[in-house]
Design a protein around this motif. Sequence first.
Motif, PDB file in Angstrom:
ATOM      1  N   PRO A 207       0.555  -1.558   0.094  1.00 33.46           N
ATOM      2  CA  PRO A 207      -0.214  -0.576  -0.132  1.00 33.46           C
ATOM      3  C   PRO A 207       1.056   1.312   0.067  1.00 33.46           C
ATOM      4  O   PRO A 207       0.253   2.286  -0.479  1.00 33.46           O
ATOM      5  CB  PRO A 207      -0.880   0.010   1.364  1.00 33.46           C
ATOM      6  CG  PRO A 207       0.035  -0.992   1.915  1.00 33.46           C
ATOM      7  CD  PRO A 207       0.674  -1.975   1.343  1.00 33.46           C
ATOM      8  N   MET A 208       2.082   0.571   0.179  1.00 30.20           N
ATOM      9  CA  MET A 208       2.363   2.618   0.281  1.00 30.20           C
ATOM     10  C   MET A 208       2.947   2.674  -1.239  1.00 30.20           C
ATOM     11  O   MET A 208       2.974   2.108  -1.775  1.00 30.20           O
ATOM     12  CB  MET A 208       4.444   2.318   1.255  1.00 30.20           C
ATOM     13  CG  MET A 208       4.849   1.568   1.128  1.00 30.20           C
ATOM     14  SD  MET A 208       4.883  -0.401   1.561  1.00 30.20           S
ATOM     15  CE  MET A 208       5.918  -1.386   1.315  1.00 30.20           C
ATOM     16  N   ASP A 209       3.186   4.426  -1.028  1.00 35.30           N
ATOM     17  CA  ASP A 209       2.885   4.721  -2.371  1.00 35.30           C
ATOM     18  C   ASP A 209       5.082   5.561  -2.308  1.00 35.30           C
ATOM     19  O   ASP A 209       5.887   5.851  -2.626  1.00 35.30           O
ATOM     20  CB  ASP A 209       2.794   5.719  -3.299  1.00 35.30           C
ATOM     21  CG  ASP A 209       2.127   6.787  -2.031  1.00 35.30           C
ATOM     22  OD1 ASP A 209       2.841   6.896  -0.375  1.00 35.30           O
ATOM     23  OD2 ASP A 209       1.105   6.964  -1.629  1.00 35.30           O
ATOM     24  N   ALA A 210       5.374   5.803  -0.953  1.00 34.01           N
ATOM     25  CA  ALA A 210       6.988   6.575  -0.417  1.00 34.01           C
ATOM     26  C   ALA A 210       7.637   5.686  -1.671  1.00 34.01           C
ATOM     27  O   ALA A 210       8.017   4.698  -1.458  1.00 34.01           O
ATOM     28  CB  ALA A 210       8.004   6.988   1.068  1.00 34.01           C
ATOM     29  N   LYS A 211       8.910   6.437  -1.784  1.00 36.24           N
ATOM     30  CA  LYS A 211      10.086   6.041  -2.101  1.00 36.24           C
ATOM     31  C   LYS A 211      11.011   5.842  -1.315  1.00 36.24           C
ATOM     32  O   LYS A 211      11.483   5.808   0.116  1.00 36.24           O
ATOM     33  CB  LYS A 211      10.579   7.094  -3.882  1.00 36.24           C
ATOM     34  CG  LYS A 211       9.642   6.584  -4.905  1.00 36.24           C
ATOM     35  CD  LYS A 211       9.901   5.548  -6.055  1.00 36.24           C
ATOM     36  CE  LYS A 211       9.136   5.755  -6.795  1.00 36.24           C
ATOM     37  NZ  LYS A 211       9.370   4.434  -7.487  1.00 36.24           N
TER      38      LYS A 211
END
Length: 280
Positions: A207-211
């Motif tokens: 679910p994460m969108d951070a890089k």
Amino acid sequence: MTATQHYELKDREFRKISSIVYDACRINLRDAKKELVQARLAKRLRALGMDSYGDYLDLIEKDACEHTIMIDYLSTNLTMFFRERGHFNYLAEEVFPRISESSTGRIWSAGCSSGEEAYTLAMLLRENLPKINLMDCLILATDISTRMLEAAKRGVYTAKRMENVPEDMLEKYFRKTGRAEETFFEAGAALKSLIRFRYLNLIGPWPMDAKFDAILCRNVMIYFDKPTQQELVARFYNLLKPGGIFIVGHSESLVGINHDYTFVRPSIYKRPAGEERVAL
Ligand SMILES: C[S@@+](CC[C@H](N)C(=O)[O-])C[C@H]1O[C@@H](n2cnc3c(N)ncnc32)[C@H](O)[C@@H]1O
């Protein structure tokens, strides 16, 4: 049923359990693991007062919670502080200075088990980034085992498990808590505040969108087959910042897997920064 009761796991039952586990999390229980499965699940059968693996399999089909508990019992959770120390030296020398310059840092401990890897990262971030309280730095630590995640969140370890932690860091970042005759050490807020422990099955949506600046997935993919490893290695790549680092366990490598990383040194790989990309 007595505490010494021996439960016989039939081949047919072992195959059924293997296929349930593979479908749930791609852990590959090869035939050699039959005795291990038998020994680990016997404890669970005993706790439930059950007579056979057949009864247990009937329960698994009906009860989603028990399904999760079975995966917990069958996953291998061995870990330790400063495990494979060279990885942490590399991060401290090569990755943390870049985080320090950009003032934002994201590290993912994928398959964090009982938390030692994440707490080691947190200690080293604190040691290497004196201004960390003014920065936006976080460690995401995920696992499929809810039992391990609970232990990780508690962050309480026996003295034996702290053996690899240097004395000065032990004093700085852990609180001694005596319980009965045994001494325990609890990670303090300075470490816990840097970590987010979350349930995440690597075989499923992320679910994460951070890089991330660095992703550690050490001693996890060894339990998966090649197609699963191939898929995960590509998904990790897409979640790294350009120049981000991907680390696997010392006994693992990306040999035999198609990928776009550049090789840094055994078990350490890098997503090339744009300008480093070589056109083929
Ligand atoms: C041997 S431990 C490795 C711990 C740590 N990374 C280290 O190297 O010390 C492997 C961990 O991977 C987790 N794991 C296995 N399959 C998984 C999956 N499909 N999704 C997420 N975690 C998984 C297990 O629950 C276990 O805690």
